[in-house]
Design a protein around this motif. Structure first.
Motif: not given
Length: 93
Positions: A24, A15, A17-22, A93
């Motif tokens: 996994p 999470i 790694k997604s910059n807290y945007r999505s 997502n």
């Protein structure tokens, strides 16, 4: 709508790694994504399940917002006490 999702360390790292945007894709050992409607219940899961069954014995609670109208198409399940409410398999997502 504010929802909560208990996660372990591996999932939290993904999470991040997604910059807290999505969230996994689901991990092999956790094939179902089910957000809960109550922070207390999410905390109970994180401290009871994640701490017990993750290699590092840590659990976390994520908090996120989802459009109310989107959530309206999914069924809420109550499984026990009034705080134990979750969505069956919300697609996020």
């Amino acid at each position: 709508m504010i929802l909560y999702r208990p996660v372990g360390t591996k999932e939290l790292e993904l999470i991040k790694k997604s910059n807290y945007r999505s969230f996994p894709p689901r991990l092999p050992e956790q094939p179902i994504f089910y957000p809960v409607l109550n922070e207390q219940y999410a905390t109970e899961i994180a401290s009871g399940w994640n701490v017990k069954y993750n290699d590092d014995h840590k659990g976390y609670v994520t908090k996120f917002e989802v459009d109310d109208s989107y959530c309206g198409q999914f069924e809420v399940h109550q499984v026990g006490a009034h705080i134990i409410r979750k969505y069956g398999s919300l697609q996020i997502n």
